[in-house]
Every structure is written in C-alpha cells, then in structure tokens.
Scaffold this motif. Sequence first.
Motif, PDB file in Angstrom:
ATOM      1  N   LEU A 140       3.372  10.812   7.759  1.00 17.50           N
ATOM      2  CA  LEU A 140       4.815  10.937   7.886  1.00 17.50           C
ATOM      3  C   LEU A 140       5.308  12.304   7.419  1.00 17.50           C
ATOM      4  CD1 LEU A 140       5.704   7.427   6.433  1.00 17.50           C
ATOM      5  CD2 LEU A 140       5.571   8.069   8.841  1.00 17.50           C
ATOM      6  N   ASP A 141       6.596  12.534   7.596  1.00 20.88           N
ATOM      7  CA  ASP A 141       7.258  13.708   7.042  1.00 20.88           C
ATOM      8  C   ASP A 141       7.688  13.337   5.626  1.00 20.88           C
ATOM      9  OD1 ASP A 141       9.064  15.726   6.289  1.00 20.88           O
ATOM     10  OD2 ASP A 141       9.680  16.080   8.348  1.00 20.88           O
ATOM     11  N   VAL A 142       6.875  13.698   4.655  1.00 14.95           N
ATOM     12  CA  VAL A 142       7.092  13.237   3.288  1.00 14.95           C
ATOM     13  C   VAL A 142       8.383  13.810   2.703  1.00 14.95           C
ATOM     14  CG1 VAL A 142       6.113  13.116   0.969  1.00 14.95           C
ATOM     15  CG2 VAL A 142       4.602  12.986   2.956  1.00 14.95           C
ATOM     16  N   GLY A 143       8.606  15.096   2.896  1.00 13.37           N
ATOM     17  CA  GLY A 143       9.807  15.715   2.370  1.00 13.37           C
ATOM     18  C   GLY A 143      11.073  15.078   2.914  1.00 13.37           C
ATOM     19  N   ALA A 144      11.106  14.850   4.223  1.00 18.09           N
ATOM     20  CA  ALA A 144      12.275  14.222   4.841  1.00 18.09           C
ATOM     21  C   ALA A 144      12.459  12.791   4.339  1.00 18.09           C
ATOM     22  CB  ALA A 144      12.135  14.240   6.364  1.00 18.09           C
ATOM     23  N   GLY A 187       0.832  -1.197   0.000  1.00 16.36           N
ATOM     24  CA  GLY A 187       0.000   0.000   0.000  1.00 16.36           C
ATOM     25  C   GLY A 187       0.867   1.248   0.000  1.00 16.36           C
ATOM     26  N   GLY A 188       1.485   1.535   1.151  1.00 16.01           N
ATOM     27  CA  GLY A 188       2.378   2.679   1.263  1.00 16.01           C
ATOM     28  C   GLY A 188       3.637   2.298   2.014  1.00 16.01           C
ATOM     29  N   LEU A 189       4.733   2.963   1.697  1.00  8.97           N
ATOM     30  CA  LEU A 189       5.993   2.748   2.400  1.00  8.97           C
ATOM     31  C   LEU A 189       5.952   3.387   3.783  1.00  8.97           C
ATOM     32  CD1 LEU A 189       8.769   3.643  -0.197  1.00  8.97           C
ATOM     33  CD2 LEU A 189       8.079   1.359   0.543  1.00  8.97           C
ATOM     34  N   GLY A 190       6.819   2.875   4.663  1.00  7.48           N
ATOM     35  CA  GLY A 190       7.139   3.611   5.866  1.00  7.48           C
ATOM     36  C   GLY A 190       8.131   4.705   5.518  1.00  7.48           C
ATOM     37  N   GLY A 191       8.415   5.582   6.477  1.00  5.87           N
ATOM     38  CA  GLY A 191       9.337   6.667   6.174  1.00  5.87           C
ATOM     39  C   GLY A 191       9.799   7.372   7.423  1.00  5.87           C
ATOM     40  N   VAL A 192      10.194   8.613   7.259  1.00  5.12           N
ATOM     41  CA  VAL A 192      10.649   9.429   8.371  1.00  5.12           C
ATOM     42  C   VAL A 192       9.426  10.015   9.083  1.00  5.12           C
ATOM     43  CG1 VAL A 192      11.997  11.449   9.055  1.00  5.12           C
ATOM     44  CG2 VAL A 192      12.775  10.005   7.148  1.00  5.12           C
ATOM     45  N   HIS A 193       9.358   9.803  10.378  1.00  2.23           N
ATOM     46  CA  HIS A 193       8.207  10.305  11.127  1.00  2.23           C
ATOM     47  C   HIS A 193       8.366  11.781  11.455  1.00  2.23           C
ATOM     48  CE1 HIS A 193       5.864   6.580  12.204  1.00  2.23           C
ATOM     49  NE2 HIS A 193       6.922   6.085  11.586  1.00  2.23           N
ATOM     50  N   ARG A 194       7.269  12.420  11.692  1.00  2.00           N
ATOM     51  CA  ARG A 194       7.299  13.823  12.093  1.00  2.00           C
ATOM     52  C   ARG A 194       8.054  13.946  13.414  1.00  2.00           C
ATOM     53  NH1 ARG A 194       2.110  16.546   9.698  1.00  2.00           N
ATOM     54  NH2 ARG A 194       1.593  15.046   8.059  1.00  2.00           N
ATOM     55  N   ALA A 195       8.789  15.029  13.566  1.00  2.88           N
ATOM     56  CA  ALA A 195       9.613  15.266  14.762  1.00  2.88           C
ATOM     57  C   ALA A 195      10.705  14.218  14.920  1.00  2.88           C
ATOM     58  CB  ALA A 195       8.756  15.322  16.011  1.00  2.88           C
ATOM     59  N   ALA A 196      11.134  13.629  13.806  1.00  5.51           N
ATOM     60  CA  ALA A 196      12.187  12.611  13.869  1.00  5.51           C
ATOM     61  C   ALA A 196      13.512  13.175  14.344  1.00  5.51           C
ATOM     62  CB  ALA A 196      12.368  11.956  12.498  1.00  5.51           C
ATOM     63  N   ALA A 197      13.700  14.478  14.220  1.00  3.14           N
ATOM     64  CA  ALA A 197      14.934  15.091  14.711  1.00  3.14           C
ATOM     65  C   ALA A 197      15.095  14.880  16.208  1.00  3.14           C
ATOM     66  CB  ALA A 197      14.940  16.578  14.390  1.00  3.14           C
ATOM     67  N   GLU A 198      13.987  14.750  16.925  1.00  2.13           N
ATOM     68  CA  GLU A 198      14.047  14.485  18.360  1.00  2.13           C
ATOM     69  C   GLU A 198      13.909  13.000  18.674  1.00  2.13           C
ATOM     70  OE1 GLU A 198      11.841  17.014  17.173  1.00  2.13           O
ATOM     71  OE2 GLU A 198      13.440  18.473  17.533  1.00  2.13           O
ATOM     72  N   ALA A 224      -2.889  14.366  17.315  1.00  2.00           N
ATOM     73  CA  ALA A 224      -3.128  14.811  18.687  1.00  2.00           C
ATOM     74  C   ALA A 224      -3.413  13.621  19.600  1.00  2.00           C
ATOM     75  CB  ALA A 224      -4.290  15.805  18.727  1.00  2.00           C
ATOM     76  N   GLY A 225      -4.148  12.640  19.080  1.00  3.63           N
ATOM     77  CA  GLY A 225      -4.436  11.438  19.859  1.00  3.63           C
ATOM     78  C   GLY A 225      -3.183  10.637  20.166  1.00  3.63           C
ATOM     79  N   LEU A 226      -2.271  10.559  19.195  1.00  3.71           N
ATOM     80  CA  LEU A 226      -0.989   9.884  19.430  1.00  3.71           C
ATOM     81  C   LEU A 226      -0.238  10.525  20.590  1.00  3.71           C
ATOM     82  CD1 LEU A 226       0.530   9.365  15.864  1.00  3.71           C
ATOM     83  CD2 LEU A 226      -0.245   7.578  17.418  1.00  3.71           C
ATOM     84  N   ALA A 227      -0.211  11.852  20.575  1.00  4.67           N
ATOM     85  CA  ALA A 227       0.516  12.566  21.617  1.00  4.67           C
ATOM     86  C   ALA A 227      -0.120  12.333  22.991  1.00  4.67           C
ATOM     87  CB  ALA A 227       0.553  14.057  21.295  1.00  4.67           C
ATOM     88  N   ARG A 228      -1.445  12.390  23.028  1.00  2.00           N
ATOM     89  CA  ARG A 228      -2.124  12.187  24.312  1.00  2.00           C
ATOM     90  C   ARG A 228      -1.865  10.790  24.871  1.00  2.00           C
ATOM     91  NH1 ARG A 228      -6.376  14.799  21.605  1.00  2.00           N
ATOM     92  NH2 ARG A 228      -7.366  12.776  21.224  1.00  2.00           N
ATOM     93  N   ALA A 229      -1.913   9.782  23.988  1.00  2.00           N
ATOM     94  CA  ALA A 229      -1.751   8.395  24.422  1.00  2.00           C
ATOM     95  C   ALA A 229      -0.291   7.966  24.491  1.00  2.00           C
ATOM     96  CB  ALA A 229      -2.526   7.470  23.475  1.00  2.00           C
ATOM     97  N   ARG A 230       0.609   8.857  24.071  1.00  2.00           N
ATOM     98  CA  ARG A 230       2.051   8.566  24.071  1.00  2.00           C
ATOM     99  C   ARG A 230       2.370   7.293  23.301  1.00  2.00           C
ATOM    100  NH1 ARG A 230       3.956  10.181  30.280  1.00  2.00           N
ATOM    101  NH2 ARG A 230       3.196  12.342  30.179  1.00  2.00           N
ATOM    102  N   ILE A 231       1.778   7.186  22.126  1.00  3.66           N
ATOM    103  CA  ILE A 231       2.001   6.037  21.251  1.00  3.66           C
ATOM    104  C   ILE A 231       3.181   6.340  20.337  1.00  3.66           C
ATOM    105  CG2 ILE A 231       1.009   4.666  19.369  1.00  3.66           C
ATOM    106  CD1 ILE A 231      -1.732   5.179  20.668  1.00  3.66           C
ATOM    107  N   ALA A 232       4.080   5.370  20.173  1.00  2.00           N
ATOM    108  CA  ALA A 232       5.263   5.572  19.339  1.00  2.00           C
ATOM    109  C   ALA A 232       5.655   4.259  18.695  1.00  2.00           C
ATOM    110  CB  ALA A 232       6.419   6.118  20.184  1.00  2.00           C
ATOM    111  N   GLY A 233       6.660   4.329  17.791  1.00  2.00           N
ATOM    112  CA  GLY A 233       7.198   3.125  17.171  1.00  2.00           C
ATOM    113  C   GLY A 233       6.209   2.436  16.252  1.00  2.00           C
TER     114      GLY A 233
END
Length: 276
Positions: free
Chosen positions: A134-138, A96-107, A223-232
């Motif tokens: 994702l961060d498409v440009g990155a 379907g779609g590739l994985g990539g660089v996530h937003r705020a990946a610099a941190e 916003a939901g990701l941030a509230r639930a602290r979901i990552a990876g």
Amino acid sequence: MSHGLPRPDNLKVAQEIEQTVRSAGAVPATIGMVGGQLIVGLDEAQLARLATADDVAKLSARDLAVAAALGVDGATTVAATAAVAARAGIPVFATGGLGGVHRAAAESFDESADLTTLAHTPITVVCAGVKSILDVGATLERLETLGVPVVGYRTRRFPGFYLADSGHDLDWSVESSEEVARIMQARESHGVSRAGLIVANPLPADEQLDPELHDRVLADGLAGLARARIAGKAVTPYLLAHFHAATEGRSLAVNIRIILRNAELAAKVALAYAHP
C-alpha cells in the motif's frame, strides 16, 4: 484464514491463534459468517468450514447485510470484523495488517474501508501496520484526518507488515499492554472520540522478511497486478499468494509470526483492560 493463507496452513494457524489467546489468559472469539449467520466465536466445525470451502465470500462491512440475506459463507475483513466485534461489546481485536490507501489512489480512489470504519468504531486493533503493498504515507495521513490514533508498541516507527519499519515515524509509543489499556480507559472516561485505536506491533528486525527480497518481489507483484488488471478486494489475496510463491514460503512464515505475535499482545491488552 480464508483469503490470506494457503491450505492447510490456514486452519492450523486459526487454531494456533485461538490457543495463543487462551494461553495468555483471554478468551478468543473468531468472527465469520456461516450460512448467512454472523458468528462471534466460531466453533471448530465452523472454523474448518470457512477454511476449506471453495465459495467463501470476502465480506467488508458494507457486504454483511446482503450476505446474510443471501445465506452465504463469508470471511470478514478488518472493517467487518471490527464492526461486528464492537457491536458485540468486544474491545480488542487482533489482525495481521490493516488495509489502507492503495498506490495510485489519486486516480483509482482505491482506499480500504478499514480506515473509514475505524473512524467511527470504538475498538482497539493490534496489527503489524499496513501491508507494504500500500501507500503507507497516504494511509497514515488518512488515519490522522479520520481521527484514528496510532501508537507504536515499543517503537516510534510504523511497521510495514513483512518489514519491521515502513520508513514512517509515529508520534506516540507505548511500552506495555497496561499502557494500551490505560489509553483505552482514558478515551472512555474523557469521551472525546468514538474512533478506534491502532496499536502497531512490529516484528523484531531479525524476524522480518529480508528487505531486498521483499522489494524485488513486491515490484514483480505490482507489475503482475497491472498486467492482469486486478483491482479492488482481489488485490491483497493475489499479492499474498505471489509473495508466498516468489519467496518459497518465507513470507508465509513471517505472516504466521505476525499473526501469532499480534494475537498474544491483543490478549494481554484485553486482560489488562479487564483488570485495571
């Protein structure tokens, strides 16, 4: 089919994908792990098992040996599927779609292993770009750095999965599956790269998710990701489920169209590559 689509649609779509490939004249080989055994070409019972079991692990390339030793059931990511397919001698892979660089990946340093795996895996991947979460440009910058070429299928704009246009340009485009096959053959004959080849296949604009709806649902999901602290690796399943619920199934319909279109194009590329 185990982590991206809801039941019972996932099994039905898995079967439709294989039939789409057959109808185009190629042979499907769905990849997964059953009881610790990597399978290249799951049969109907194995497909059903991975689509309906509750404890199916999500396996990237790094997880394969551990999961095999522990005897688990697993659904492979783009990275793992590409690695296994290439090892088995399969030159074309649809997703379907590739994985990539996530937003705020610099941190967070959160970058999909899909990118680094494709940097050293000689396989052609037909996809609808990367998910717009994702961060498409990155992601495109990383693919350039890693030496992974990206060509648009009848477009010079990189697709954003649910969206036909992510807002980013591409240097190269092709007009046919035969042109993709010629690129594959040229890469082999020149021997200048062991990286993969990405073929970005956008949905027609009239089949994409409504852009305004997409942007609103994406903002709520982030916003939901941030509230639930979901990552990876839990991020993508969470957001896909959020899109499905928030769009009342419209994103699921788009997701299915993406997968079937990519399977059809990949089958045509495989056929052109096998019969130059």
